[in-house]
Scaffold this active site. Structure first.
Site, PDB file in Angstrom:
ATOM      1  N   TYR A  97      54.245  31.401  39.240  1.00  0.00           N
ATOM      2  CA  TYR A  97      52.747  31.698  39.180  1.00  0.00           C
ATOM      3  C   TYR A  97      51.839  30.383  39.488  1.00  0.00           C
ATOM      4  CZ  TYR A  97      47.318  33.184  37.522  1.00  0.00           C
ATOM      5  OH  TYR A  97      46.408  32.769  37.061  1.00  0.00           O
TER       6      TYR A  97
ATOM      7  N   THR B  36      42.931  28.864  38.084  1.00  0.00           N
ATOM      8  CA  THR B  36      43.734  29.237  36.710  1.00  0.00           C
ATOM      9  C   THR B  36      43.365  27.648  36.003  1.00  0.00           C
ATOM     10  OG1 THR B  36      44.987  30.185  35.125  1.00  0.00           O
ATOM     11  CG2 THR B  36      45.984  29.419  37.258  1.00  0.00           C
ATOM     12  N   ASP B  37      43.650  27.664  34.470  1.00  0.00           N
ATOM     13  CA  ASP B  37      44.123  26.786  34.016  1.00  0.00           C
ATOM     14  C   ASP B  37      44.869  26.520  33.798  1.00  0.00           C
ATOM     15  OD1 ASP B  37      44.774  27.842  32.154  1.00  0.00           O
ATOM     16  OD2 ASP B  37      43.334  28.011  30.439  1.00  0.00           O
ATOM     17  N   GLU B  38      45.911  27.465  34.507  1.00  0.00           N
ATOM     18  CA  GLU B  38      47.603  27.050  34.590  1.00  0.00           C
ATOM     19  C   GLU B  38      47.813  26.474  34.899  1.00  0.00           C
ATOM     20  OE1 GLU B  38      50.558  30.795  33.837  1.00  0.00           O
ATOM     21  OE2 GLU B  38      48.671  31.191  32.735  1.00  0.00           O
TER      22      GLU B  38
ATOM     23  N   LYS C  23      49.004  29.309  41.968  1.00  0.00           N
ATOM     24  CA  LYS C  23      47.391  28.586  42.041  1.00  0.00           C
ATOM     25  C   LYS C  23      47.150  27.728  42.669  1.00  0.00           C
ATOM     26  CE  LYS C  23      44.934  31.493  41.123  1.00  0.00           C
ATOM     27  NZ  LYS C  23      43.965  32.742  41.544  1.00  0.00           N
TER      28      LYS C  23
HETATM   29  P1  NAD Z   1      44.456  41.424  38.672  1.00  0.00           P
HETATM   30  O1  NAD Z   1      46.569  41.521  38.568  1.00  0.00           O
HETATM   31  O2  NAD Z   1      44.070  42.195  37.628  1.00  0.00           O
HETATM   32  O3  NAD Z   1      44.052  41.475  39.855  1.00  0.00           O
HETATM   33  C1  NAD Z   1      44.619  41.193  41.417  1.00  0.00           C
HETATM   34  C2  NAD Z   1      43.977  42.232  42.329  1.00  0.00           C
HETATM   35  O4  NAD Z   1      43.927  41.439  43.710  1.00  0.00           O
HETATM   36  C3  NAD Z   1      44.501  43.517  42.158  1.00  0.00           C
HETATM   37  O5  NAD Z   1      43.071  44.622  42.487  1.00  0.00           O
HETATM   38  C4  NAD Z   1      44.938  43.118  43.493  1.00  0.00           C
HETATM   39  O6  NAD Z   1      45.195  44.948  44.180  1.00  0.00           O
HETATM   40  C5  NAD Z   1      44.597  42.317  44.148  1.00  0.00           C
HETATM   41  N1  NAD Z   1      45.419  41.995  45.366  1.00  0.00           N
HETATM   42  C6  NAD Z   1      46.789  41.797  44.884  1.00  0.00           C
HETATM   43  N2  NAD Z   1      47.348  41.189  46.153  1.00  0.00           N
HETATM   44  C7  NAD Z   1      46.839  41.166  47.169  1.00  0.00           C
HETATM   45  C8  NAD Z   1      46.297  40.490  48.241  1.00  0.00           C
HETATM   46  N3  NAD Z   1      47.941  40.659  48.986  1.00  0.00           N
HETATM   47  N4  NAD Z   1      45.417  41.062  49.191  1.00  0.00           N
HETATM   48  C9  NAD Z   1      44.000  42.036  48.963  1.00  0.00           C
HETATM   49  N5  NAD Z   1      44.475  42.442  47.208  1.00  0.00           N
HETATM   50  C10 NAD Z   1      45.419  42.275  46.430  1.00  0.00           C
HETATM   51  O7  NAD Z   1      43.965  39.847  38.430  1.00  0.00           O
HETATM   52  P2  NAD Z   1      43.054  39.515  37.266  1.00  0.00           P
HETATM   53  O8  NAD Z   1      43.753  39.036  36.038  1.00  0.00           O
HETATM   54  O9  NAD Z   1      41.787  40.063  37.657  1.00  0.00           O
HETATM   55  O10 NAD Z   1      43.069  38.016  38.605  1.00  0.00           O
HETATM   56  C11 NAD Z   1      41.854  37.478  39.510  1.00  0.00           C
HETATM   57  C12 NAD Z   1      42.183  36.013  39.334  1.00  0.00           C
HETATM   58  O11 NAD Z   1      41.390  35.395  38.424  1.00  0.00           O
HETATM   59  C13 NAD Z   1      43.279  35.957  39.941  1.00  0.00           C
HETATM   60  O12 NAD Z   1      42.966  34.886  41.220  1.00  0.00           O
HETATM   61  C14 NAD Z   1      43.938  35.540  38.335  1.00  0.00           C
HETATM   62  O13 NAD Z   1      44.513  33.750  39.174  1.00  0.00           O
HETATM   63  C15 NAD Z   1      42.536  34.019  38.325  1.00  0.00           C
HETATM   64  N6  NAD Z   1      42.604  34.196  36.482  1.00  0.00           N
HETATM   65  C16 NAD Z   1      42.774  35.474  36.104  1.00  0.00           C
HETATM   66  C17 NAD Z   1      42.676  35.128  34.391  1.00  0.00           C
HETATM   67  C18 NAD Z   1      42.945  36.578  33.626  1.00  0.00           C
HETATM   68  O14 NAD Z   1      43.601  35.901  32.278  1.00  0.00           O
HETATM   69  N7  NAD Z   1      43.489  37.142  34.190  1.00  0.00           N
HETATM   70  C19 NAD Z   1      42.035  33.727  34.427  1.00  0.00           C
HETATM   71  C20 NAD Z   1      41.805  32.741  34.882  1.00  0.00           C
HETATM   72  C21 NAD Z   1      42.105  33.069  36.105  1.00  0.00           C
HETATM   73  O1  DAU Z   2      45.376  31.026  31.506  1.00  0.00           O
HETATM   74  C1  DAU Z   2      44.802  32.140  32.299  1.00  0.00           C
HETATM   75  C2  DAU Z   2      45.968  32.894  32.726  1.00  0.00           C
HETATM   76  O2  DAU Z   2      46.330  33.954  31.765  1.00  0.00           O
HETATM   77  C3  DAU Z   2      45.658  33.556  33.933  1.00  0.00           C
HETATM   78  O3  DAU Z   2      46.154  32.677  35.399  1.00  0.00           O
HETATM   79  C4  DAU Z   2      46.953  34.697  34.386  1.00  0.00           C
HETATM   80  O4  DAU Z   2      46.394  35.336  35.396  1.00  0.00           O
HETATM   81  C5  DAU Z   2      46.900  35.279  33.398  1.00  0.00           C
HETATM   82  O5  DAU Z   2      48.469  35.974  33.267  1.00  0.00           O
HETATM   83  C6  DAU Z   2      46.953  34.579  31.373  1.00  0.00           C
HETATM   84  O6  DAU Z   2      48.743  34.252  31.471  1.00  0.00           O
HETATM   85  P1  DAU Z   2      49.392  33.841  29.890  1.00  0.00           P
HETATM   86  O7  DAU Z   2      50.862  33.320  31.298  1.00  0.00           O
HETATM   87  O8  DAU Z   2      48.493  33.113  29.309  1.00  0.00           O
HETATM   88  O9  DAU Z   2      49.009  35.385  29.808  1.00  0.00           O
HETATM   89  P2  DAU Z   2      49.977  36.662  29.320  1.00  0.00           P
HETATM   90  O10 DAU Z   2      48.802  37.503  28.601  1.00  0.00           O
HETATM   91  O11 DAU Z   2      51.411  37.115  29.654  1.00  0.00           O
HETATM   92  O12 DAU Z   2      50.790  35.983  27.751  1.00  0.00           O
HETATM   93  C7  DAU Z   2      49.659  35.673  27.057  1.00  0.00           C
HETATM   94  C8  DAU Z   2      49.931  34.393  25.878  1.00  0.00           C
HETATM   95  O13 DAU Z   2      51.553  35.913  24.757  1.00  0.00           O
HETATM   96  C9  DAU Z   2      51.261  33.503  27.113  1.00  0.00           C
HETATM   97  O14 DAU Z   2      51.948  32.539  25.612  1.00  0.00           O
HETATM   98  C10 DAU Z   2      52.954  34.985  26.399  1.00  0.00           C
HETATM   99  C11 DAU Z   2      52.717  35.333  25.298  1.00  0.00           C
HETATM  100  N1  DAU Z   2      53.297  36.987  25.335  1.00  0.00           N
HETATM  101  C12 DAU Z   2      53.155  37.670  27.149  1.00  0.00           C
HETATM  102  C13 DAU Z   2      53.408  38.916  26.881  1.00  0.00           C
HETATM  103  C14 DAU Z   2      52.494  39.811  28.157  1.00  0.00           C
HETATM  104  C15 DAU Z   2      54.384  37.341  24.723  1.00  0.00           C
HETATM  105  O15 DAU Z   2      54.166  36.527  23.399  1.00  0.00           O
HETATM  106  N2  DAU Z   2      54.779  38.695  24.230  1.00  0.00           N
HETATM  107  C16 DAU Z   2      54.564  39.294  25.876  1.00  0.00           C
HETATM  108  O16 DAU Z   2      54.691  40.614  26.337  1.00  0.00           O
END
Ligand code: NAD
Ligand code: DAU
Length: 350
Positions: A157, A132-134, A161
């Site tokens: 988190y 992730t970019d975080e 990562k």
């Molecule tokens: P998600 O939470 O939707 O899915 C995570 C999956 O991992 C689920 O299917 C869950 O059952 C599985 N999982 C969790 N713990 C596990 C364990 N101990 N063993 C096996 N499986 C397990 O997540 P996502 O949003 O699809 O993110 C997927 C990947 O991409 C993550 O590594 C996350 O850090 C990264 N990522 C997400 C975003 C985003 O915006 N969602 C952006 C950048 C990177």
């Molecule tokens: O940048 C990549 C990341 O983006 C991934 O690595 C994470 O897995 C993914 O969850 C996401 O993280 P964020 O914290 O940016 O996403 P989230 O959707 O939780 O929040 C987006 C923005 O909105 C953040 O500034 C917090 C704000 N927010 C979020 C929620 C859930 C609110 O204002 N209200 C809310 O209820």
């Protein structure tokens, strides 16, 4: 079968799009989807490909080292695309240990299993870590995250990562494990669990519930349609250079409050409500502790080396996403029942 690939976290949001893309695009690969099916994992996401001849599901927890080793021995993987993780920042603030266990220890177990399996011949093997970019921390009003930006994670988190990214690079350096890492910005699209901003707010607007905006709402994120992330993963897995990191982003920055207003407008149109109706649901609430102010990705390395660029504009992607949620009420009802209800009440007290 030309290759046997392990995809971890394939029942989750991004993982399910990656699994579908690979199963459909590469009929001569065997795709093994390994997932523990936590609250975020849902096999309904993969109903359309679950009977494909080149697809197998393994229910397993990446924190269980011996089980992971036995699965590597069983399938003799050629490559790994690792997405399984605890992924929600707010949950990491509530319970950091689950993130340390899965994201750090779980990644270490996969690295150990890959290293053991490939120890005599690493040619053509690849461990792809999806990050992730975080990990780069928070930006001020100017600038972008580059692949060379120093790590500065701010939440449990992102720290977990970052630790997993460091482990992958350390295994590459010390044991010559072939790897690539990508660091991506915020995804949105179908199958997104409704604890994250976009799907949570679509669901709340639909049900006339308050839209809980954290702090002043001026936090900025860079949004990417999930299928464009899956396309990037396909390109980097096949053509990315060994040992490299690639940033992936949408070239698409939005302040949260502006995004929420756009979403409200699109939902008013979609629901046949008078324009301005859904905006009245906006409720500013207490900020997320340690909230990162701005993320913005420079994805030019990936564009220059592999020709990747997002194919879907934000307006198109948002409409496709809204359409998907409106057409998939059953999916929403299934994932918002039970444990999620308890989490929601505790997090928002609404
Ligand atoms: P998600 O939470 O939707 O899915 C995570 C999956 O991992 C689920 O299917 C869950 O059952 C599985 N999982 C969790 N713990 C596990 C364990 N101990 N063993 C096996 N499986 C397990 O997540 P996502 O949003 O699809 O993110 C997927 C990947 O991409 C993550 O590594 C996350 O850090 C990264 N990522 C997400 C975003 C985003 O915006 N969602 C952006 C950048 C990177
Ligand atoms: O940048 C990549 C990341 O983006 C991934 O690595 C994470 O897995 C993914 O969850 C996401 O993280 P964020 O914290 O940016 O996403 P989230 O959707 O939780 O929040 C987006 C923005 O909105 C953040 O500034 C917090 C704000 N927010 C979020 C929620 C859930 C609110 O204002 N209200 C809310 O209820």
């Amino acid at each position: 079968m030309k290759k046997t690939l392990l995809i971890t976290g394939g029942a989750g949001f991004i993982g399910s799009h990656v699994v579908r893309l690979f199963v459909n695009k590469y009929p001569d690969y065997k795709i093994v989807n390994l997932d523990a099916l936590t609250y975020a994992g849902n096999l309904e996401n993969l109903k359309d490909i679950e009977n494909a001849p080149n697809y197998v599901f393994e229910k397993a927890d990446i924190t269980d080292g011996p089980h992971i080793n036995s699965i590597f021995e069983k399938y003799n993987f050629d490559g790994v695309i690792h997405l399984a993780a605890e992924s929600h920042v707010d949950r990491s603030i509530e319970d950091p240990n689950a993130f340390i266990q899965t994201n750090v220890m779980g990644t270490a177990n996969l690295l150990n299993a890959a290293r053991a399996l490939w120890k005599n011949n690493m040619d053509g093997k690849r461990f792809y870590h999806v990050s992730t970019d975080e990990v780069y921390g928070s930006l001020g009003e100017e600038g972008f995250f580059l692949e060379t930006t120093p790590y500065d994670p701010q939440s449990p988190y992102s720290a977990s990562k970052a630790a997993s990214d460091h482990l992958v690079r350390a295994y590459g350096n010390t044991y010559h494990l072939p790897f690539v890492i990508t660091n991506c910005s915020n995804n949105y699209g179908p199958n997104h669990f409704p604890e994250k901003l976009v799907p949570l707010f679509i669901n709340n607007i639909k049900n006339n519930k308050p839209l809980p905006v954290y702090g002043d709402g001026k936090y900025t994120r860079d949004w990417l349609y999930v299928k464009d992330h899956a396309r990037a993963i396909d390109m980097v897995f096949h053509d990315g250079r060994n040992g490299e990191t690639y940033n992936i982003g949408g070239f698409n920055e939005w302040q949260n409050i502006e995004l929420v207003k756009l979403l409200c407008k699109e939902m008013d149109v979609r629901l046949g409500r008078e324009l301005g109706t859904s905006e009245q649901l906006i409720a500013y609430i207490k900020d997320r502790p340690g909230h990162d102010r701005r993320y913005a990705i420079d994805a030019n390395k990936l564009n220059k080396e592999l020709g990747w660029y997002p194919s879907v504009t934000f307006e198109e992607g948002l409409r496709l996403t809204i359409d998907w949620y409106m057409a998939n009420e059953d999916w929403l009802n299934h994932v918002t029942s039970g444990d999620y209800k308890k989490y929601y009440e505790k997090q928002y007290k609404m």
